[in-house]
Design an enzyme around this catalytic site. Sequence first.
Site, mmCIF file in Angstrom:
data_model
loop_
_atom_site.group_PDB
_atom_site.id
_atom_site.type_symbol
_atom_site.label_atom_id
_atom_site.label_comp_id
_atom_site.label_asym_id
_atom_site.label_seq_id
_atom_site.Cartn_x
_atom_site.Cartn_y
_atom_site.Cartn_z
ATOM 1 N N CYS A 77 1.602 -17.451 -2.692
ATOM 2 C CA CYS A 77 2.612 -18.275 -3.311
ATOM 3 C C CYS A 77 1.976 -19.348 -3.847
ATOM 4 O O CYS A 77 2.591 -20.286 -4.597
ATOM 5 C CB CYS A 77 3.648 -18.660 -2.152
ATOM 6 N N HIS A 122 6.735 -27.836 -1.970
ATOM 7 C CA HIS A 122 6.940 -26.539 -1.816
ATOM 8 C C HIS A 122 8.240 -26.075 -1.030
ATOM 9 O O HIS A 122 8.736 -24.995 -1.469
ATOM 10 C CB HIS A 122 5.696 -26.157 -0.973
ATOM 11 N N GLU A 137 5.337 -29.677 5.789
ATOM 12 C CA GLU A 137 5.074 -30.386 4.454
ATOM 13 C C GLU A 137 5.656 -31.860 4.497
ATOM 14 O O GLU A 137 4.658 -32.681 3.963
ATOM 15 C CB GLU A 137 5.986 -29.827 3.273
ATOM 16 N N LYS A 173 13.614 -25.157 -4.996
ATOM 17 C CA LYS A 173 13.471 -23.596 -4.497
ATOM 18 C C LYS A 173 15.139 -23.672 -4.125
ATOM 19 O O LYS A 173 15.579 -22.306 -3.914
ATOM 20 C CB LYS A 173 12.736 -23.281 -3.362
ATOM 21 N N HIS A 197 12.775 -18.619 -3.909
ATOM 22 C CA HIS A 197 11.191 -18.762 -3.806
ATOM 23 C C HIS A 197 10.502 -17.644 -4.805
ATOM 24 O O HIS A 197 10.560 -16.547 -4.429
ATOM 25 C CB HIS A 197 10.828 -18.411 -2.636
ATOM 26 N N PHE A 244 0.401 -17.831 1.892
ATOM 27 C CA PHE A 244 0.070 -17.011 3.099
ATOM 28 C C PHE A 244 -1.484 -16.823 2.981
ATOM 29 O O PHE A 244 -2.117 -16.854 1.819
ATOM 30 C CB PHE A 244 0.504 -15.832 3.132
#
Length: 413
Positions: free
Chosen positions: A163, A303, A314, A335, A340, A401
């Site tokens: 991502c 994010h 985060e 998002k 996403h 990831f």
Amino acid sequence: MKRVVVTGLGALTPIGNSVDEFWKNAVSGKSGASKITKFDASRFKTTFASEVKDFSPEKYLDRNEIKRSDLFTQYAIYAASEAINDSGLNIESMSPFDLGVIWGTGQGGMKTFEDEVENYIENGKNPRFSPFLIPKLLPNMASGLISMKFGLMGINYTAVSACASSSSAIMDAFNYIRLNKAKVIVTGGSEAPITDASVGGFSSMKAMSTRNDEPQQASRPFDVDRDGFVMGEGAGALILEEYEHAKKRGAKIYAEIGGAAMTADAYHISATHPEGIGASKAMQLAMEEAGIDTAEVNYLNTHATSTPVGDLSEIKAVNATFKNQFANLKISATKSMTGHLLGAAGAVEAILSIKAIQNNIIPPTINTVIIDPEIPSSMPIVTQEAIDFKVEVAMSNTFGFGGHNATTVFKKI
């Protein structure tokens, strides 16, 4: 080192098929989530996603180009076309070797792979794969076909960091231009992940929201009732250009890229570090490179995917970086509207960060009603509605990831 500026933007998203439409709908707080129409998702725990609407590749690709390309590549060419047109570049007047493409995607041609394997199995006694299978599924094919369509013969490759892919691509493009290895680079990312395998796989991981009865309220970053991310699709494209080159041709300049950095959590295949150590370091390094401190950052596009663990890690990273000093800062998680976009997330969120600088508006975090009590009350999260706020410097975070952390810093010029 050369200075690098943004001179063109292009977007294809669940809430807009152009940059103007995307920005307008983001500011108004529109959600792109709805029931999945691309396939029957009833077998999965999650049956909704944020799909691109009214997309017709026939309007800009011929039949053979469509036949030879996966949807993620078609999305890429669409966004890149808008960005190139927006930049006002006269490609024919430049050396083609000064023009490059660095693109990002997390999954590449996932739908192509699924369809071909299914057709192969169903063909019985005469199984056969299409000769276009390999070219269509390769992640690098978007960058390759963008270069072919526009005659861009310089640096050309694809960054893959889950991502964080399109943010990685933007950072690489930034560095190639700074090192005087290109004058102009088309960068960004695209993803077409709303498929059986992708939705099914993320669903099995329990990573996605299961709020099937109210999909438009499902993505709720930082909210106490968040239960996972909403999958999205689309593309974002940026034209990065060496500053003097842009200035000489009288280009419209949206912003300057001040700095960018990547780190690794070295922690887990899918979970972010619980204390956000890697993410915090990426933010610090990007600011160092930009020659700024935390007091100069006005907007942070997080994010924040709306997962219980990820959002908190985060926030811990942000708190460690800014040390609870938020007088000049506003934060939002877009998002909540787009879903996403996986490998394309960094590009579309970079566009919103740049538009925030251009318009002095902070887009909202919709659906966030009750902020998780574990999040410090001092955290300046903009919820529900956009606000007017002077933005000189914007920062964008994307994580992937594998423990990939990427941060980019944009500055008004």
